[in-house]
Design a protein around this motif. Structure first.
Motif, PDB file in Angstrom:
ATOM      1  N   GLY A 101       2.041  -3.389 -16.223  1.00  0.00           N
ATOM      2  CA  GLY A 101       2.080  -3.978 -14.886  1.00  0.00           C
ATOM      3  C   GLY A 101       3.266  -4.877 -14.632  1.00  0.00           C
ATOM      4  N   GLN A 175       7.187   3.921 -13.866  1.00  0.00           N
ATOM      5  CA  GLN A 175       7.897   3.552 -12.635  1.00  0.00           C
ATOM      6  C   GLN A 175       9.349   3.224 -12.948  1.00  0.00           C
ATOM      7  N   PHE A 213       6.150   2.078  -4.000  1.00  0.00           N
ATOM      8  CA  PHE A 213       5.275   0.906  -4.005  1.00  0.00           C
ATOM      9  C   PHE A 213       4.461   0.802  -2.723  1.00  0.00           C
ATOM     10  N   SER A 218      -0.742   4.385  -2.570  1.00  0.00           N
ATOM     11  CA  SER A 218      -0.528   3.248  -3.478  1.00  0.00           C
ATOM     12  C   SER A 218      -1.518   2.120  -3.228  1.00  0.00           C
ATOM     13  N   GLU A 220      -0.722  -0.890  -4.948  1.00  0.00           N
ATOM     14  CA  GLU A 220       0.019  -1.996  -5.555  1.00  0.00           C
ATOM     15  C   GLU A 220      -0.054  -3.234  -4.663  1.00  0.00           C
ATOM     16  N   ALA A 224       2.522  -6.278  -8.488  1.00  0.00           N
ATOM     17  CA  ALA A 224       3.842  -5.790  -8.092  1.00  0.00           C
ATOM     18  C   ALA A 224       4.632  -6.885  -7.382  1.00  0.00           C
ATOM     19  N   TRP A 239      10.792  -3.676  -1.897  1.00  0.00           N
ATOM     20  CA  TRP A 239       9.734  -2.743  -2.312  1.00  0.00           C
ATOM     21  C   TRP A 239      10.227  -1.301  -2.219  1.00  0.00           C
TER      22      TRP A 239
END
Length: 320
Positions: A101, A175, A213, A218, A220, A224, A239
């Motif tokens: 994360g 990612q 993102f 998503s 997130e 994030a 982002w």
């Protein structure tokens, strides 16, 4: 003062100095909440059959741990390298990026997979990069790209074929791997000076790493935002900039996507594949079963098929 008292004071001073030196050497924020053991405990109730993965036996391998690839002055960044013990000619390189994360995790989490790939003829390097408790984006991206450049410069010593390099990542590392693979030439993600080599790669593997993102698929949010430096509402341009989807171009590498059954971690994947297809760039997608934990690469019964998918894909691109 007696000689024994003097010796004791010298000993105390020495121990105290070494202790303070060690503190200074590790004087940066760390989050150790995410470990393989904690992930195993989390999933055990839902998946009682799982066991922690161990490397699949192959060729005898050589291990080189905690090699310094970058000295920041305040601290150093390290890489672990696993390679076949007997390499007749230079081998392809797989640079591996752990998950957590963007806030936690450790390069050791990729070790069993790295050993397995090394046993199949690859040089596999697991990379330490800076996380959000220490520094925000884009430092972690820069670190991974710097590591690729450094490893290419060790090609003679480590018998690496620097023209056959893959970047592989899991979760947050996935990612990062995709972003690194698709952002060649983006100055913001590179460090001036340093190793005299390109960070460009010839293949990418994304295991459950989001590709956008801010996306309908998503979820997130807070985690994030800690890494990116704010919420989407506050910094939408960052982002998007940190999303691999918006960097796909005609010179990007073939990509393998390995998925759990959690759809949120595939956000943007279909869009990326559509773009890759438009450029005639190869991609593959495999889901590790209908009911699969997010960190499937850490556990059996999913570890072996994960390793097989990766080596089969890379063999098709790299093996002569």
């Amino acid at each position: 003062m007696s000689k024994s008292s003097v010796k004791f004071e010298i000993l105390l001073f020495t121990v105290g100095f070494l202790f303070l030196s060690e503190l200074k050497a590790q004087d940066f924020p760390r989050d150790t909440s995410y470990t393989v053991a904690s992930s195993y405990a989390k999933y055990l109730k839902s998946f009682p059959e799982i066991t922690m993965a161990r490397a699949i036996a192959g060729e005898v391998i050589k291990e080189q741990k905690d090699l310094v690839y970058r000295d920041l002055g305040s601290r150093q960044l390290h890489v672990d390298v696993f390679s076949p013990k007997k390499i007749k000619k230079r081998a392809p390189l797989v640079v591996m990026v752990h998950g957590g994360g963007w806030i936690s995790g450790d390069k050791s989490h990729m070790e069993e997979l790295a050993k397995t790939l090394a046993g199949r003829g690859y040089v596999a390097a697991t990379v330490e990069y800076r996380l959000s408790p220490e520094i925000e984006y884009p430092a972690g991206v820069q670190d991974v790209k710097y590591a690729i450049r450094w490893l290419k410069c060790q090609s003679k010593k480590m018998k690496i074929d620097s023209s056959r390099v893959a970047v592989l990542g899991a979760s947050a590392g996935g990612q990062l791997a995709a972003l690194v693979a698709y952002s060649s030439g983006v100055e913001k993600f590179e460090v001036e000076g340093g190793p005299d080599a390109s960070s460009r790669v010839q293949a990418a593997v994304d295991m459950d790493g989001v590709l956008a993102f801010n996306h309908p698929e998503s979820e997130e949010g807070t985690v994030a935002a800690k890494w990116l430096g704010g919420t989407y509402e506050e910094i939408p341009e960052i982002w998007d900039e940190a999303s691999a989807l918006y960097h796909v171009s005609s010179d990007d590498p073939p990509t393998l996507f390995l998925n759990s059954s959690y759809l949120r971690f595939h956000a943007g994947q279909d869009d990326v594949i559509e773009k890759l297809n438009g450029y005639g760039i190869e991609s593959e997608v495999h889901q590790l079963g209908d009911r699969t934990p997010h960190t499937f690469w850490l556990f059996d019964p999913w570890f072996e098929p994960t390793a097989d998918y990766i080596s089969d894909f890379l063999d098709g691109i790299f093996k002569e």
